[in-house]
Design an enzyme around this catalytic site. Structure first.
Site, PDB file in Angstrom:
ATOM      1  N   THR A 166       0.838  -1.200   0.000  1.00 20.10           N
ATOM      2  CA  THR A 166       0.000   0.000   0.000  1.00 20.10           C
ATOM      3  C   THR A 166       0.874   1.251   0.000  1.00 20.10           C
ATOM      4  O   THR A 166       2.002   1.208   0.497  1.00 20.10           O
ATOM      5  CB  THR A 166      -0.853  -0.046   1.292  1.00 20.10           C
ATOM      6  OG1 THR A 166      -1.726  -1.150   1.194  1.00 20.10           O
ATOM      7  CG2 THR A 166      -1.621   1.222   1.557  1.00 20.10           C
ATOM      8  N   ARG A 181     -14.237  -7.503  -0.199  1.00 21.33           N
ATOM      9  CA  ARG A 181     -13.518  -7.107   1.028  1.00 21.33           C
ATOM     10  C   ARG A 181     -12.915  -5.695   0.911  1.00 21.33           C
ATOM     11  O   ARG A 181     -12.310  -5.344  -0.084  1.00 21.33           O
ATOM     12  CB  ARG A 181     -12.401  -8.124   1.295  1.00 21.33           C
ATOM     13  CG  ARG A 181     -11.557  -7.823   2.528  1.00 21.33           C
ATOM     14  CD  ARG A 181     -10.266  -7.123   2.165  1.00 21.33           C
ATOM     15  NE  ARG A 181      -9.373  -6.984   3.317  1.00 21.33           N
ATOM     16  CZ  ARG A 181      -8.335  -6.170   3.367  1.00 21.33           C
ATOM     17  NH1 ARG A 181      -8.033  -5.438   2.310  1.00 21.33           N
ATOM     18  NH2 ARG A 181      -7.577  -6.084   4.423  1.00 21.33           N
ATOM     19  N   GLY A 217     -10.403  -2.997   3.085  1.00 20.71           N
ATOM     20  CA  GLY A 217      -9.468  -2.948   4.209  1.00 20.71           C
ATOM     21  C   GLY A 217      -9.568  -1.652   4.997  1.00 20.71           C
ATOM     22  O   GLY A 217     -10.572  -0.938   4.925  1.00 20.71           O
ATOM     23  N   ASP A 218      -8.510  -1.364   5.726  1.00 15.14           N
ATOM     24  CA  ASP A 218      -8.496  -0.186   6.598  1.00 15.14           C
ATOM     25  C   ASP A 218      -8.196   1.110   5.851  1.00 15.14           C
ATOM     26  O   ASP A 218      -8.594   2.190   6.294  1.00 15.14           O
ATOM     27  CB  ASP A 218      -7.423  -0.374   7.684  1.00 15.14           C
ATOM     28  CG  ASP A 218      -6.032  -0.551   7.070  1.00 15.14           C
ATOM     29  OD1 ASP A 218      -5.896  -1.334   6.097  1.00 15.14           O
ATOM     30  OD2 ASP A 218      -5.074   0.087   7.548  1.00 15.14           O
ATOM     31  N   THR A 269      -0.312   0.986   7.149  1.00 17.81           N
ATOM     32  CA  THR A 269      -0.177  -0.094   6.176  1.00 17.81           C
ATOM     33  C   THR A 269       0.030  -1.403   6.923  1.00 17.81           C
ATOM     34  O   THR A 269       0.696  -1.437   7.955  1.00 17.81           O
ATOM     35  CB  THR A 269       0.994   0.154   5.200  1.00 17.81           C
ATOM     36  OG1 THR A 269       1.126  -1.013   4.368  1.00 17.81           O
ATOM     37  CG2 THR A 269       2.314   0.415   5.904  1.00 17.81           C
ATOM     38  N   GLY A 270      -0.562  -2.457   6.401  1.00 22.52           N
ATOM     39  CA  GLY A 270      -0.441  -3.751   7.074  1.00 22.52           C
ATOM     40  C   GLY A 270      -1.730  -4.531   6.957  1.00 22.52           C
ATOM     41  O   GLY A 270      -2.556  -4.247   6.084  1.00 22.52           O
ATOM     42  N   GLY A 322      -5.059  -5.132   7.198  1.00 22.28           N
ATOM     43  CA  GLY A 322      -6.122  -4.160   7.407  1.00 22.28           C
ATOM     44  C   GLY A 322      -7.158  -4.506   8.463  1.00 22.28           C
ATOM     45  O   GLY A 322      -7.617  -3.631   9.202  1.00 22.28           O
TER      46      GLY A 322
HETATM   47  N1  ASP Z   1      -3.795  -2.230   4.788  1.00 20.17           N
HETATM   48  C1  ASP Z   1      -4.045  -2.699   3.459  1.00 20.17           C
HETATM   49  C2  ASP Z   1      -5.323  -3.509   3.459  1.00 20.17           C
HETATM   50  O1  ASP Z   1      -5.525  -4.275   4.379  1.00 20.17           O
HETATM   51  C3  ASP Z   1      -2.941  -3.555   2.930  1.00 20.17           C
HETATM   52  C4  ASP Z   1      -1.560  -3.004   3.111  1.00 20.17           C
HETATM   53  O2  ASP Z   1      -1.349  -1.984   3.748  1.00 20.17           O
HETATM   54  O3  ASP Z   1      -0.650  -3.599   2.573  1.00 20.17           O
HETATM   55  O4  ASP Z   1      -6.067  -3.403   2.527  1.00 20.17           O
END
Ligand code: ASP
Length: 315
Positions: free
Chosen positions: A181, A209, A211-212, A232-233, A235
């Protein structure tokens, strides 16, 4: 007039290890992150707004296949690319977001448009695409987002899902490919903070789906009095912890400084529940935090004090 202005960016956190990368690839990431930082910084230097800087920096990464956003967005289980993005301004707490779009070339521009030209905060799917098109945002054929490497990542996960022979390997593959991301947070000469995030989400995601990243308070948040933040991570964990807002709340209610609050959030609160990832954040004094609890995070910062940093790995 603010004496200090600054920009901080990320290109995703995850299993980013030097030994898994060729020197050429490492160089490509460093160059693209530097380009993105410089484009955003130049806007701030000329007296431009934090919002303009954030959009320009994110667009630069969205147009590169290196990151899981825009051009390099990962594939869903149904072999599509569905993108999410959000932007928030810390002055009036204005925000705009889009989710699950497949034809908008630069999702961050559409998020900004929602913030500035609609009565809503978040638009999704076909409606968001229609709104973007009506407002002359660049629309592309979904094939624009096809990327061989991303497609192969999906096939690998789907194959191991089918056979279920090695579930742990499957989980590892998902972990390895779901990150990337992009995000940016800027502080301009007027003391305004803007934060933005753009993503393709997670490889193999199903059932629409989200995400965050496009959720205000989860993956993206800004308040001039506390901080701007882009996460980022994984979500789902960032949504459950309302992570981005939590950072701002820790600063506002507990009067914890940016660095301590960001470290506590990522290394303690998120880690305890298995929330892999990181964040970038900046406060009104130009302090910057970039913690992550994964092996690496593509990241960079540039400040009017002369500080400049571009890093991929732990150190
Ligand atoms: N946070 C993002 C999600 O879950 C993915 C990411 O940050 O790599 O959609």
């Amino acid at each position: 007039m603010n004496e200090i202005f600054a920009i901080v960016i990320h290109g995703g956190a995850g299993n980013i290890l030097k030994e898994n990368m060729t020197p050429e690839l490492e160089k490509s990431y460093e160059e693209k992150l530097s380009e993105s930082l410089n484009i955003g910084y130049a806007i701030l230097e000329k007296g431009g707004s934090a919002t303009d800087a954030v959009v320009a920096a994110i667009k630069t990464m969205e147009n590169s296949p290196l990151f899981n956003a825009g051009k390099g967005a990962v594939f869903t289980h149904n072999e599509k690319n569905e993108m999410d993005a959000a932007i928030m301004e810390g002055k009036e707490l204005n925000a705009g977001a889009i989710a699950g779009v497949s034809t908008i070339k630069n999702p961050i521009e559409a998020a900004r448009l929602v913030m500035e030209k609609s009565q809503h905060v978040m638009l999704s799917g076909k409606g968001a695409e229609e709104f973007a098109e009506l407002n002359n945002i660049e629309i592309v054929n979904p094939t624009y987002f096809f990327d061989e490497k991303r497609y192969l990542q999906l096939q690998k996960i789907k194959n191991s899902e089918k056979t279920q022979l090695d579930h742990s390997q499957n989980e590892q593959d998902e972990k390895d490919t779901k990150f990337g991301t992009v995000g940016a947070v800027a502080l301009d000469k007027n003391g305004n903070i803007t934060a933005g995030t753009s993503t393709g989400g997670m490889t193999n995601k199903k059932y629409g789906r989200i995400g965050d990243s496009p959720i205000v308070g989860a993956g993206t948040y800004a308040n001039n009095n506390t901080c701007g933040v882009s996460c980022t991570g994984h979500g789902e964990y960032f949504i459950r912890k309302v992570a981005a807002y939590d950072l701002s709340a820790l600063m506002a209610y507990k009067e914890i400084n940016l660095i301590d609050a960001a470290n506590y959030l990522i290394h303690d609160k998120m880690k305890k529940i298995g929330g892999d990832g990181g964040l970038i954040a900046l406060d009104k004094y130009g302090n910057i935090a970039m913690p992550f609890n994964t092996f690496g995070m593509f990241r960079g910062l540039k400040k009017s004090t002369g500080e400049l940093e571009v890093k991929l790995f732990m150190e």
